[in-house]
Design a protein around this motif. Structure first.
Motif, mmCIF file in Angstrom:
data_model
loop_
_atom_site.group_PDB
_atom_site.id
_atom_site.type_symbol
_atom_site.label_atom_id
_atom_site.label_comp_id
_atom_site.label_asym_id
_atom_site.label_seq_id
_atom_site.Cartn_x
_atom_site.Cartn_y
_atom_site.Cartn_z
ATOM 1 N N LYS A 90 0.887 -1.022 -0.007
ATOM 2 C CA LYS A 90 -0.017 0.048 0.032
ATOM 3 C C LYS A 90 0.886 1.283 0.093
ATOM 4 C CE LYS A 90 -3.558 2.123 2.776
ATOM 5 N NZ LYS A 90 -4.543 2.140 3.875
ATOM 6 N N ILE A 91 0.515 2.167 -0.735
ATOM 7 C CA ILE A 91 1.102 3.624 -0.955
ATOM 8 C C ILE A 91 0.693 4.326 0.112
ATOM 9 C CG2 ILE A 91 1.548 5.492 -2.417
ATOM 10 C CD1 ILE A 91 1.283 3.726 -4.694
ATOM 11 N N GLN A 92 1.531 4.800 1.244
ATOM 12 C CA GLN A 92 1.071 5.866 2.130
ATOM 13 C C GLN A 92 1.657 7.274 2.355
ATOM 14 O OE1 GLN A 92 -0.061 3.270 5.826
ATOM 15 N NE2 GLN A 92 1.556 1.934 4.820
ATOM 16 N N CYS A 93 2.577 7.486 1.604
ATOM 17 C CA CYS A 93 3.486 8.644 1.697
ATOM 18 C C CYS A 93 3.722 9.013 3.122
ATOM 19 C CB CYS A 93 2.650 9.596 0.833
ATOM 20 S SG CYS A 93 3.807 11.082 0.430
ATOM 21 N N ILE A 94 4.092 8.249 4.008
ATOM 22 C CA ILE A 94 4.510 8.559 5.228
ATOM 23 C C ILE A 94 5.882 9.517 5.299
ATOM 24 C CG2 ILE A 94 5.687 7.440 7.331
ATOM 25 C CD1 ILE A 94 3.891 5.028 6.827
ATOM 26 N N SER A 95 6.878 9.423 4.305
ATOM 27 C CA SER A 95 8.078 10.095 4.276
ATOM 28 C C SER A 95 7.846 11.304 3.479
ATOM 29 C CB SER A 95 9.212 9.131 3.711
ATOM 30 O OG SER A 95 9.447 7.972 4.779
ATOM 31 N N ASN A 96 7.407 11.438 2.602
ATOM 32 C CA ASN A 96 7.286 12.517 1.494
ATOM 33 C C ASN A 96 8.432 12.841 0.866
ATOM 34 O OD1 ASN A 96 6.184 14.750 0.138
ATOM 35 N ND2 ASN A 96 6.124 16.156 1.857
ATOM 36 N N CYS A 97 8.965 11.738 0.271
ATOM 37 C CA CYS A 97 10.274 11.993 -0.192
ATOM 38 C C CYS A 97 10.784 12.769 -1.397
ATOM 39 C CB CYS A 97 10.909 10.422 -0.533
ATOM 40 S SG CYS A 97 10.039 9.693 -1.882
ATOM 41 N N GLY A 126 2.509 2.476 -9.235
ATOM 42 C CA GLY A 126 2.252 1.311 -8.288
ATOM 43 C C GLY A 126 3.282 0.922 -7.254
ATOM 44 N N PHE A 127 4.021 2.101 -6.794
ATOM 45 C CA PHE A 127 4.822 1.823 -5.830
ATOM 46 C C PHE A 127 5.221 3.171 -5.189
ATOM 47 C CE2 PHE A 127 7.708 1.530 -9.321
ATOM 48 C CZ PHE A 127 8.886 2.347 -9.050
ATOM 49 N N CYS A 128 5.744 3.268 -3.942
ATOM 50 C CA CYS A 128 6.235 4.244 -3.318
ATOM 51 C C CYS A 128 7.899 4.091 -3.243
ATOM 52 C CB CYS A 128 5.910 4.629 -1.833
ATOM 53 S SG CYS A 128 6.933 5.772 -0.753
ATOM 54 N N ILE A 129 8.552 5.035 -3.967
ATOM 55 C CA ILE A 129 10.063 4.632 -4.153
ATOM 56 C C ILE A 129 10.830 4.804 -2.737
ATOM 57 C CG2 ILE A 129 10.564 7.233 -4.760
ATOM 58 C CD1 ILE A 129 12.279 6.085 -7.007
ATOM 59 N N ALA A 130 10.252 5.567 -2.127
ATOM 60 C CA ALA A 130 11.126 5.718 -0.703
ATOM 61 C C ALA A 130 11.239 4.431 0.107
ATOM 62 C CB ALA A 130 10.894 6.839 0.129
ATOM 63 N N ASP A 131 9.652 3.927 0.115
ATOM 64 C CA ASP A 131 9.582 2.652 0.795
ATOM 65 C C ASP A 131 10.184 1.395 0.206
ATOM 66 O OD1 ASP A 131 8.102 4.390 2.525
ATOM 67 O OD2 ASP A 131 6.030 3.263 1.928
ATOM 68 N N ARG A 132 10.117 1.507 -1.012
ATOM 69 C CA ARG A 132 10.687 0.132 -1.823
ATOM 70 C C ARG A 132 12.367 0.196 -1.778
ATOM 71 N NH1 ARG A 132 6.244 -0.214 -0.800
ATOM 72 N NH2 ARG A 132 7.281 -1.312 0.755
ATOM 73 N N LEU A 133 12.910 1.350 -2.031
ATOM 74 C CA LEU A 133 14.242 1.379 -1.851
ATOM 75 C C LEU A 133 14.541 1.304 -0.377
ATOM 76 C CD1 LEU A 133 15.012 4.422 -4.214
ATOM 77 C CD2 LEU A 133 15.630 1.946 -4.693
ATOM 78 N N GLY A 134 13.762 1.734 0.410
ATOM 79 C CA GLY A 134 14.268 1.479 1.909
ATOM 80 C C GLY A 134 14.109 -0.120 2.213
ATOM 81 N N ASP A 135 13.189 -0.469 1.789
ATOM 82 C CA ASP A 135 13.076 -2.222 2.037
ATOM 83 C C ASP A 135 14.262 -2.793 1.076
ATOM 84 O OD1 ASP A 135 10.789 -1.921 3.299
ATOM 85 O OD2 ASP A 135 9.438 -2.948 1.622
ATOM 86 N N ALA A 136 14.742 -2.510 0.129
ATOM 87 C CA ALA A 136 15.932 -3.041 -0.512
ATOM 88 C C ALA A 136 17.130 -2.900 0.410
ATOM 89 C CB ALA A 136 16.200 -2.620 -1.736
ATOM 90 N N ALA A 137 17.158 -1.705 1.019
ATOM 91 C CA ALA A 137 18.206 -1.328 2.049
ATOM 92 C C ALA A 137 18.328 -2.081 3.260
ATOM 93 C CB ALA A 137 18.284 0.082 2.358
ATOM 94 N N ARG A 138 17.080 -2.829 3.503
ATOM 95 C CA ARG A 138 16.951 -3.877 4.791
ATOM 96 C C ARG A 138 17.061 -4.967 4.211
ATOM 97 N NH1 ARG A 138 12.089 -0.614 7.995
ATOM 98 N NH2 ARG A 138 10.972 -0.969 6.089
ATOM 99 N N GLY A 139 17.049 -5.274 3.212
ATOM 100 C CA GLY A 139 17.358 -6.468 2.615
ATOM 101 C C GLY A 139 16.058 -7.602 2.409
ATOM 102 N N SER A 140 14.824 -6.902 2.276
ATOM 103 C CA SER A 140 13.663 -7.492 1.711
ATOM 104 C C SER A 140 13.590 -7.606 0.100
ATOM 105 C CB SER A 140 12.252 -6.421 2.039
ATOM 106 O OG SER A 140 11.054 -7.085 1.940
ATOM 107 N N VAL A 141 13.749 -8.803 -0.223
ATOM 108 C CA VAL A 141 13.842 -9.372 -1.764
ATOM 109 C C VAL A 141 12.449 -9.122 -2.203
ATOM 110 C CG1 VAL A 141 14.351 -11.099 -3.396
ATOM 111 C CG2 VAL A 141 15.737 -10.719 -1.396
ATOM 112 N N ASP A 142 11.424 -9.336 -1.317
ATOM 113 C CA ASP A 142 10.131 -9.650 -1.783
ATOM 114 C C ASP A 142 9.549 -8.305 -1.905
ATOM 115 O OD1 ASP A 142 10.029 -12.205 -1.840
ATOM 116 O OD2 ASP A 142 9.014 -12.321 -0.034
ATOM 117 N N THR A 143 9.713 -7.224 -1.296
ATOM 118 C CA THR A 143 9.215 -5.759 -1.529
ATOM 119 C C THR A 143 10.158 -4.723 -1.692
ATOM 120 O OG1 THR A 143 9.440 -5.376 0.925
ATOM 121 C CG2 THR A 143 7.129 -6.568 0.190
ATOM 122 N N GLY A 144 11.388 -5.164 -1.957
ATOM 123 C CA GLY A 144 12.278 -4.251 -2.242
ATOM 124 C C GLY A 144 12.621 -3.836 -3.499
#
Length: 389
Positions: free
Chosen positions: A313-320, A334-352
């Motif tokens: 879900k796209i929530q725009c918590i960070s307003n990047c 279809g995606f929030c870039i800050a959240d999805r790049l943040g997930d990659a930085a945390r090692g989440s393969v499914d949502t990063g």
């Protein structure tokens, strides 16, 4: 037809058929032994460890200045694990810590700079944060950074815009000279094979007329109309032969980013590096982005979820980024870039979201930064396979 006649080509180091002795790289008051700038990669791919080790080994290491709130999450206000607001996402104290730590690792060698996307919210403040952190230079793209000198003030920091064409460089030089009585201290000329956001349309990224080899001489010619600042190509540069090719064409040095993901010292988590090493050539593709430019990355479960309408879900918590308009553009792609790049930085393969240059699939093993730089710069290179044993 444009015929390039740069004075470097009259140096005896540049004779055809002979091995090229690489020049050092000078940008304003920065002088490093090797003509390599490590490109900034966010979120969390080039922070203190990578940038510091690149500088330690005689090059310019670049910290990504975006989404630094993910580096020290205990120091920022979060909601559902996301930094709240731009002040916590592009976090001042975290950036200062990252730059200070990178400089400590460098031990007085090389130089440490910060890459700041022009389209982020709080851009002006992050520029000042980078200056307060003691960065040697600021590299800025993802938009035309026309007001960068205003935000940098009289700090004396080297300012290096990223451009995709001679026209864009001309716009920057004309504006900066008229408004601030200054020119870029260097310019990064980024071609359409780089990772992340491109300064081109989808069609141009695949057009043979828009290759780095085609565009670089045009940008170099434009730069010489304005002054003698270094022009540094980027995008798809992979090995010593690529570096030598562009230096022979008149480049002061090169910028390389994706190649440095394949190092032990890269700040990206092991999962991120494994996604890259598992990728195939056909897995690296161009996608739409909330930033408004095509972006190059690796095909992962996230992209299948976007197609099926089941992505997070796209929530725009960070307003990047300002251009996203609080999630409007994110919903379109279809995606929030800050959240999805943040997930990659945390090692989440499914949502990063995993960005990579066009050659990222060629990385199949990790090496040390020192060995990689030796392989790229030594007159008689030591293969990284041997050096890493």
């Amino acid at each position: 037809m444009f015929v390039f006649n740069h004075p470097r080509l009259h140096d005896n180091r540049f004779k055809a058929g002979e091995s090229l002795k690489f020049p050092s790289l000078k940008i304003k008051n920065i002088h490093v032994p090797h003509p390599i700038v490590q490109g900034g990669m966010g979120v969390g791919v080039s922070w203190d460890n990578l940038a510091g080790n690149v500088a330690k080994n005689g090059c310019i290491g670049i910290v990504s200045g975006v989404c630094t709130g993910y580096r020290y999450p205990d120091f920022v206000k979060t909601l559902q694990g996301r930094p709240m607001s731009p002040a916590n996402l592009h976090h001042r104290e975290s950036l200062i810590r990252i730059v200070h730590r990178a400089r400590e690792i460098a031990g007085g060698n090389g130089a440490v700079g910060v890459n700041i996307l022009y389209c982020i919210t709080d851009y002006a403040r992050v520029v000042r944060d980078a200056i307060d952190a003691g960065a040697d230079l600021i590299i800025s793209g993802a938009g035309i950074p026309l007001r960068l000198p205003e935000y940098a003030g009289d700090s004396g920091i080297a300012l290096v815009p990223i451009v995709s064409s001679a026209r864009v460089l001309g716009i920057i030089c004309k504006s900066w000279l008229h408004r601030y009585n200054r020119l870029p201290d260097a310019v990064i000329m980024e071609g359409p094979k780089s990772g992340g956001h491109q300064g081109y349309t989808f069609e141009q990224c695949e057009d043979p007329e828009y290759t780095l080899e085609k565009i670089f001489p045009q940008v170099l010619e434009e730069a010489r109309k304005w002054g003698d600042f270094p022009v540094i190509p980027a995008g798809g540069i992979w090995d010593r032969a690529d570096i030598e090719k562009f230096i022979r064409m008149g480049a002061a040095g090169v910028q390389m980013a994706t190649r440095f993901i394949g190092t032990y010292e890269c700040d990206a988590p092991a999962e991120f590096k494994q996604v890259l090493m598992n990728s195939r050539k056909q897995d690296i593709f161009l996608m739409k982005s909330p930033v408004g430019y095509p972006a190059r990355g690796i095909l992962t479960p996230l992209h299948n979820a976007i197609k099926q309408g089941s992505s997070p879900k796209i929530q725009c918590i960070s307003n990047c980024i300002s251009v996203c308009n609080h999630g409007e553009k994110s919903k379109q792609v279809g995606f929030c870039i800050a959240d999805r790049l943040g997930d990659a930085a945390r090692g989440s393969v499914d949502t990063g979201l995993f960005f990579s240059g066009s050659n990222g699939w060629r990385i199949k093993k990790l090496v040390h930064v020192k060995d990689l730089i030796n392989d790229l710069t030594l007159d008689v290179p030591v293969p990284v396979e041997a050096a890493s044993c």
